[in-house]
Design an enzyme around this catalytic site. Structure first.
Site, PDB file in Angstrom:
ATOM      1  N   ASP A 227      -0.876   6.355  -7.072  1.00  0.00           N
ATOM      2  CA  ASP A 227      -1.213   5.306  -6.122  1.00  0.00           C
ATOM      3  C   ASP A 227      -1.254   3.961  -6.833  1.00  0.00           C
ATOM      4  O   ASP A 227      -2.003   3.775  -7.786  1.00  0.00           O
ATOM      5  CB  ASP A 227      -2.572   5.624  -5.481  1.00  0.00           C
ATOM      6  CG  ASP A 227      -2.968   4.618  -4.422  1.00  0.00           C
ATOM      7  OD1 ASP A 227      -2.075   4.105  -3.714  1.00  0.00           O
ATOM      8  OD2 ASP A 227      -4.176   4.334  -4.292  1.00  0.00           O
TER       9      ASP A 227
ATOM     10  N   ASP B 216       0.836  -1.195   0.000  1.00  0.00           N
ATOM     11  CA  ASP B 216       0.000   0.000   0.000  1.00  0.00           C
ATOM     12  C   ASP B 216       0.873   1.248   0.000  1.00  0.00           C
ATOM     13  O   ASP B 216       1.501   1.575   1.006  1.00  0.00           O
ATOM     14  CB  ASP B 216      -0.928   0.007   1.218  1.00  0.00           C
ATOM     15  CG  ASP B 216      -1.907   1.168   1.204  1.00  0.00           C
ATOM     16  OD1 ASP B 216      -2.089   1.781   0.127  1.00  0.00           O
ATOM     17  OD2 ASP B 216      -2.480   1.478   2.261  1.00  0.00           O
TER      18      ASP B 216
END
Length: 439
Positions: A317, A113
């Site tokens: 991201d 992440d």
């Protein structure tokens, strides 16, 4: 708001030594920094890899995850100035990475992440734990496990630490999942490289179903708790294979790409990374405009700017599947694609994507307009497969983008088959066209 797509890329991580309980470890007041080799490469896989799903089924699952993630990321930015409310973290990603934890090492899979910092795994004794593919980590089984004291710098870096006998943490996520436990340190093994004294969360109360594909999360954000910061390696890269074939292996490189004999420099595009003091974990980019076909869209310059209060801006991201653009910018992109693609619009909503067209039964090749993201100092022209997704069975062709409010995200479909390099020392992000399954 239009349906959004986010494809959760989970990194296959062998996690083994996270946190333990007070009964069987020595507390450490000062975290020992690794003095060993910390450069490694590990394989990544999509969270849905190995499942018998069509491309659009994978995308639809990604849309659902993406909606949750977008809400979490936006919630983090909104809550950054609220000292009363407990912070909400990004949570899930789209890739799993393999790693091992402890001595002797036990193998785990965990979510990569880039939108959060904490490294954590489920630990025994487990008050409340979700089902995971591997056995839950038992600190008693590892000779290298130790708890971190409340005076430790990493404990002080927690958003809201609680200290009684141990440094306790609580992380909550936008889908109401949460992890709670104590902060500890362990030896983590990535491939053939073992790194001692990695601080992580030993989760003994973990609720929600958002992490069931793996045994926890490995945070790759910019904060002190992340793996990137703890290893003190200012550069890392990943290369994500196409969503069309999730049997192929994506790769993460920790350390300078030259260390892995990756020296390709042609067609490289480099843009500055921007820091947001209100949300220091995110990797922000400066997006100055978008071109569709031969038209630079009349997007207001402030649309993608990071605001003084910490809202707005564009983050890159790996854990979000499609790109989300602030509503007014997305509306212009949608209008331009609709006018330039000579196909009937499909507004059934069956795919979960907002901009779709109906494909004729005998259609093989469809001409689509080029798409260029004008980042500061880097005009990044994307190949068609990085923004248009077709399915002949469903008879649709869709734009892999959606609308957002307040924050924009450059997603992983747009990054596929590119070597994406984060250089925190130079404060840059670079994109190099690469056949990722050949690395």
């Amino acid at each position: 708001m239009p349906s959004l797509l986010s494809f959760v890329l989970l990194l296959s991580v062998t996690l083994m030594a996270l946190l333990a309980s007070p009964a069987f470890s020595t507390s450490r007041g000062t975290l020992e920094r690794p003095q060993v080799k910390t450069r490694f490469r590990v394989n990544l896989k999509y969270v849905d890899s190995g499942k018998n799903l069509t491309k659009f089924q994978r995308i639809q699952r990604g849309i659902k995850r993406g909606n949750h993630r977008l809400q979490r990321l936006w919630g983090m930015a909104l809550d950054s100035n609220d000292v009363v409310q407990a912070p909400v973290h990004a949570g899930n990603g789209e890739f799993l990475m393999k790693l091992a934890i402890g001595t002797p090492p036990g193998t785990y899979s965990a979510v990569l992440d880039t939108g959060s910092d904490l490294i954590w795994t489920q630990c025994k004794p487990c008050t409340d734990c979700y089902d995971q593919p591997t056995p839950i980590f038992d600190p008693k089984s590892s000779s290298s496990f130790s708890k971190l004291s409340c005076s430790n710098d990493l404990c002080k870096s927690l958003p809201q630490p609680t200290c009684k006998n141990d440094c306790e943490y609580l992380y909550t996520y936008g889908d109401y999942s949460s992890t709670q436990g104590i902060l500890a340190q362990e030896t983590f093994t990535f491939g053939d490289v073992s790194v001692p004294h990695i601080g992580f969360g030993c989760g003994q109360d973990n609720e929600g179903d958002g992490f069931s594909q793996g045994a926890g999360i490995v945070g790759f954000g910019r904060g002190p708790l992340s793996l990137v910061s703890q290893l003190n390696e200012p550069q890392f890269s990943y290369c994500l294979t196409s969503i069309d074939d999730n049997s192929k292996t994506s790769t993460l490189f920790m350390g300078p790409k030259e260390s892995f004999n990756i020296t390709k420099t042609e067609s490289i595009k480099t843009t500055p990374l921007i820091q947001n003091p209100s949300q220091p974990s995110f990797y922000y980019l400066s997006l100055e405009g978008i071109t569709v076909g031969d038209a630079r869209l009349p997007i207001n310059p402030s649309t993608f700017e990071l605001q003084e209060d910490g809202t707005g801006g564009v983050i890159i991201d790996s854990g979000t599947t499609i790109t989300y653009l602030e509503q007014s910018g997305f509306d212009l992109v949608k209008k331009e694609f609709t006018s330039r693609i000579n196909l009937p619009v499909d507004d059934s909503g069956a795919t979960g994507l907002d901009v779709c067209f109906r494909l004729p039964a005998d259609s093989k090749d469809v001409e689509v307009p080029k798409l260029v993201f004008h980042f500061k100092d880097a005009d990044l022209e994307l190949p068609g497969e990085n923004y248009m997704i077709g399915d002949s069975t469903m008879g649709v062709l869709c734009l892999a983008m959606g609308a957002s409010s307040g924050m924009s995200i450059f997603g992983n479909i747009q990054q596929q088959n590119m070597l994406v390099t984060y250089d925190i020392g130079k404060e840059t992000a670079s994109f190099t066209p690469t056949q990722c399954d050949n690395l």
